[in-house]
Design a protein around this motif. Sequence first.
Motif, short mmCIF file in Angstrom:
data_model
loop_
_atom_site.label_atom_id
_atom_site.label_comp_id
_atom_site.label_asym_id
_atom_site.label_seq_id
_atom_site.Cartn_x
_atom_site.Cartn_y
_atom_site.Cartn_z
N LEU A 1 8.26 5.32 4.13
CA LEU A 1 9.55 4.79 3.68
C LEU A 1 10.71 5.22 4.58
CD1 LEU A 1 9.12 5.36 -0.15
CD2 LEU A 1 9.26 3.14 0.99
N VAL A 2 10.74 6.49 4.96
CA VAL A 2 11.87 7.03 5.70
C VAL A 2 11.73 6.80 7.20
CG1 VAL A 2 13.13 9.15 6.26
CG2 VAL A 2 12.36 8.74 3.92
N LYS A 3 10.55 7.00 7.75
CA LYS A 3 10.38 6.97 9.19
C LYS A 3 9.89 5.64 9.73
CE LYS A 3 9.77 11.97 9.47
NZ LYS A 3 8.97 13.10 9.98
N ALA A 4 8.97 4.99 9.02
CA ALA A 4 8.43 3.72 9.51
C ALA A 4 9.28 2.54 9.07
CB ALA A 4 6.99 3.55 9.05
N LEU A 5 9.60 2.47 7.79
CA LEU A 5 10.34 1.34 7.26
C LEU A 5 11.86 1.56 7.28
CD1 LEU A 5 8.09 0.39 4.20
CD2 LEU A 5 8.31 -0.84 6.37
N GLU A 6 12.29 2.81 7.36
CA GLU A 6 13.71 3.15 7.40
C GLU A 6 14.47 2.47 6.26
OE1 GLU A 6 14.78 2.04 11.42
OE2 GLU A 6 14.39 4.07 12.13
N ALA B 1 1.29 2.40 -9.39
CA ALA B 1 0.94 3.43 -10.37
C ALA B 1 -0.02 4.46 -9.79
CB ALA B 1 0.32 2.80 -11.62
N GLY B 2 -0.50 4.26 -8.58
CA GLY B 2 -1.44 5.18 -7.97
C GLY B 2 -0.78 6.42 -7.41
N GLY B 3 -1.56 7.25 -6.74
CA GLY B 3 -1.05 8.50 -6.23
C GLY B 3 0.06 8.31 -5.22
N VAL B 4 -0.18 7.51 -4.17
CA VAL B 4 0.84 7.25 -3.16
C VAL B 4 1.92 6.34 -3.73
CG1 VAL B 4 1.29 6.16 -0.94
CG2 VAL B 4 -0.74 7.59 -1.23
N GLY B 5 1.52 5.27 -4.42
CA GLY B 5 2.48 4.30 -4.91
C GLY B 5 3.49 4.88 -5.88
N SER B 6 3.03 5.74 -6.78
CA SER B 6 3.95 6.29 -7.77
C SER B 6 5.00 7.18 -7.13
CB SER B 6 3.17 7.08 -8.83
OG SER B 6 2.46 8.17 -8.26
N LEU B 7 4.64 7.90 -6.09
CA LEU B 7 5.62 8.71 -5.37
C LEU B 7 6.52 7.84 -4.50
CD1 LEU B 7 3.27 11.68 -4.60
CD2 LEU B 7 5.44 11.86 -5.81
N ALA B 8 5.96 6.75 -3.95
CA ALA B 8 6.77 5.84 -3.14
C ALA B 8 7.85 5.18 -3.98
CB ALA B 8 5.88 4.78 -2.50
N VAL B 9 7.53 4.79 -5.21
CA VAL B 9 8.54 4.19 -6.09
C VAL B 9 9.69 5.17 -6.31
CG1 VAL B 9 8.99 3.36 -8.43
CG2 VAL B 9 6.91 2.65 -7.25
N GLN B 10 9.36 6.42 -6.58
CA GLN B 10 10.40 7.42 -6.85
C GLN B 10 11.25 7.71 -5.62
OE1 GLN B 10 8.86 10.78 -9.54
NE2 GLN B 10 6.97 9.81 -8.85
N ILE B 11 10.60 7.83 -4.46
CA ILE B 11 11.35 8.13 -3.24
C ILE B 11 12.23 6.95 -2.84
CG2 ILE B 11 11.11 8.61 -0.77
CD1 ILE B 11 8.56 10.20 -1.50
N ALA B 12 11.70 5.73 -2.92
CA ALA B 12 12.49 4.55 -2.56
C ALA B 12 13.68 4.39 -3.49
CB ALA B 12 11.62 3.30 -2.59
N THR B 13 13.48 4.67 -4.77
CA THR B 13 14.59 4.62 -5.73
C THR B 13 15.65 5.65 -5.37
OG1 THR B 13 13.12 3.85 -7.49
CG2 THR B 13 15.20 4.83 -8.16
N HIS B 14 15.21 6.84 -4.98
CA HIS B 14 16.14 7.89 -4.58
C HIS B 14 16.93 7.48 -3.34
CE1 HIS B 14 17.77 11.85 -3.76
NE2 HIS B 14 17.17 11.88 -2.58
#
Length: 334
Positions: free
Chosen positions: A138-143, A156-169
């Motif tokens: 999210l931060v380095k590749a997609l910016e 809802a998976g391991g990576v996806g659930s954290l990606a949702v939270q980080i992207a929202t942040h």
Amino acid sequence: MKGISYRHYGGPEVLEYGDLRDPKLGPDQVLVKVRAAAVNPVDWKCREGRLDAVLDAVFPVIPGWDVSGVVVRPGASVTEFAVGDEVIGYCREDFLSRGTFAEYIAAPVRTLARKPRNLSFEEAAGLPLAGLTAYQVLVKALEVGRGESVLVHAAAGGVGSLAVQIATHLGARVVGTASERNHDFVRGLGGEPVTYGEGLAARVRALVPEGVDAVFDTVGGDTLRTSADLLAPEGRLASIADPEVVGHGGRYCFVRPDAEDLGTLARLAEQGVVSVHVQETFPLERAADAHRLNQEGRTRGKIVVTVERQEGEGTVWTRGEERTPYSASQEGTL
């Protein structure tokens, strides 16, 4: 020490629980008493030999790259950690052999960060690989920036659930694919859920008619091709599942150990920005069952293996004058 290992590639049945050689502690390593280790899809893919073309296997292989635990002893050149520090790590090396599904690991210091104080050892074990993957994509590749729209697959998976939270942040609007039973879970993370499968493109376009600014693909294949068609004119695409993303103008990403990034994730966890959902825990001796469950591909959050404290082990005196359970055979100086 006790641990899990496999002597050749194969299914979950090749995983054996038993006595293993205590790890030697190199000067740039940290001896960690393992409290928990998360299961990731890459673990069973390695076990099946799917990464044999890029990672040599030195048998017997101890599986596992994620860890949370307590520092028993820092290596001779390590100044970042002291005895008793609670740490997390994405302990990947460039070969398969010395993993985290054991009572101890000599982890390269470059793979470790301090454990978030507000997370249990089980929760903390689920943060490194999945969190670093989400953060680096999210931060380095997609910016991803504030006000943008992001499509996250398997939200809802391991990576996806954290990606949702980080992207929202990061200030993005997040649309996440998930089965209907996980829609409330995705909403709770800050995302807008859509059901994956046939008709996905129409459902996403109904939410974001102008196209999404970024897509985080965790599935590959038809999902990747559909995702490429859902991008806005200047949209970006990244995949951790399918190298064919390059042919669609996107980036293929493989997570790397990074102590600074991991420290950032730990701080986000302590600030309440990200949390780790643990679906189920297994004792170390049932690691094969943990692999089987993860391989079914319907995990919500993380599956974690726990390592109980063992009484009656050998002891040594450490520099902190603490008596620490660890084999006396590792006592010594350079």
